[in-house]
Design an enzyme around this catalytic site. Structure first.
Site, PDB file in Angstrom:
ATOM      1  N   GLU A 262      27.813 -11.457  91.668  1.00 48.22           N
ATOM      2  CA  GLU A 262      28.975 -12.311  91.378  1.00 48.22           C
ATOM      3  C   GLU A 262      30.068 -11.509  90.650  1.00 48.22           C
ATOM      4  OE1 GLU A 262      28.126 -16.066  89.403  1.00 48.22           O
ATOM      5  OE2 GLU A 262      30.140 -16.125  88.576  1.00 48.22           O
TER       6      GLU A 262
ATOM      7  N   SER B 150      20.453 -14.301  87.141  1.00 46.82           N
ATOM      8  CA  SER B 150      21.133 -14.285  85.843  1.00 46.82           C
ATOM      9  C   SER B 150      20.851 -15.572  85.067  1.00 46.82           C
ATOM     10  CB  SER B 150      22.635 -14.116  86.075  1.00 46.82           C
ATOM     11  OG  SER B 150      23.347 -14.346  84.903  1.00 46.82           O
TER      12      SER B 150
END
Ligand code: SF4
Length: 326
Positions: free
Chosen positions: A140, A237
């Site tokens: 990301e 994450s």
């Protein structure tokens, strides 16, 4: 007293992950078995979501996962085999490469990640330098920084703020990765505001609803538990953050453990534990949590309760290329 499991709710799949998996699933269902030319029904760039089990299940059904687009042969491009971009998004360089090769892209980037990409473009147009809190190397973050590498400055921790140099005449704004810990970001933001008091915050936090909700729930559960199990992959994450949030809430009372599945649990973790909390990251199918609960039952945790902090009803429509196929 019976040993107890407390399940955190919300946990598991978020709307962005659900949409990304549905995207590949829809293409696989529409493909009607193996192709005569031997090409796969779909390519997926990177892990569609950061969960090993999800990726293995889709690969077993024929999806071919690639790290980069150059692994996709020209015959596949010519045959119009769809190429799905993962929920984490891609940088413009990847999109340009796909355009150059005329690949049939189906973009499963989570709309909430897409929003951060658009914010980068808007702020750069308006002459800002952007401080972006994220994990170096995470898909990301790579995608967002790639929108404007010369104007987006990635930092991970409060200590990184010292490395930044901006003069007061620089228009400065803060953006963040969607899956960070709300508390940890607060520390970094405080450090940024001390050093650059004129830095602007985005109109609304970029940390997504699913991340905030899961962290709230895990915190509440950990406060009532002696130990926590968080289901999620090491490269996820938000799962890693959940474990850290759980550890903070547990304090000296116990430890939080992240596992991919029940097989990774060590029974020694639960020696002397009366109450174990369980949660899972946004990319984790609930069947993996069910496996963990089953294993805990086998270890004598016979009561199962749930702590729910909020009921989620978020849903994202499929990428436009697929809507006709449902
Ligand atoms: S965790 Fe948030 S940003 Fe990431 S895919 Fe899920 S909804 Fe989207």
């Amino acid at each position: 007293m019976a040993r107890r499991i407390i399940l955190a709710n919300p946990r598991g799949f978020c709307a962005g992950v659900d949409r990304a998996i549905q995207t590949v699933d829809t293409i696989l269902k529409a493909s009607h078995g193996p192709r005569p030319d031997g090409l796969p029904p779909v390519y997926v760039r990177r892990q569609i979501v950061h969960n090993r089990h999800v990726v293995e299940q889709l690969a077993a059904r024929g999806a071919v996962f690639v790290e980069e687009l150059d692994e996709i042969p020209d015959e596949a491009a010519a045959a119009g085999i769809p190429v799905v971009f993962s929920a984490h998004g891609v940088s413009p360089a990847v999109q340009r490469e796909a355009d150059r090769r005329a690949l049939a892209v189906v973009d499963a980037t989570c709309p909430l990640v897409g929003k951060v990409h658009r914010e980068v473009l808007r702020f750069v147009r308006e002459g800002y330098e952007i401080v972006y809190i994220g994990h170096d190397g995470h898909d990301e973050a790579v995608g967002v920084v790639g929108e404007s590498p010369e104007h987006v400055h990635l930092i991970e921790h409060a200590a990184d703020v010292d490395k930044l140099e901006f003069t007061p005449d620089t228009k400065l704004v803060l953006l963040t990765q969607t899956t960070l810990s709300v508390d940890e970001t607060a520390d970094v933001i405080a450090a940024l505001q001390r050093r650059f008091p004129w830095i602007e915050l985005p109109p609304s936090s970029d940390i997504c609803y699913a991340t905030s909700n899961r962290q709230e729930a895990v915190k509440l559960v950990a406060q009532q538990a002696d130990c926590m199990v968080v289901v999620g992959s090491a490269n996820s994450s938000n799962s890693v953050r959940l474990m850290e949030v759980a550890n903070e809430a547990l304090g000296a009372r116990g430890e939080a453990h992240r596992v991919d599945d029940a097989a990774e649990m060590d029974p020694a973790w639960f020696d002397g534990v009366d109450t174990v909390g369980v949660s899972s990251g946004a990319s984790v199918p609930d069947e993996l949590v069910a496996g963990v609960v089953e294993r805990l039952r086998g270890l004598g945790f016979s009561e199962v309760d749930t702590v729910e902090t909020i009921r989620e009803n978020m849903h994202f429509v499929l990428p436009k290329e697929l809507r006709a196929q449902r």
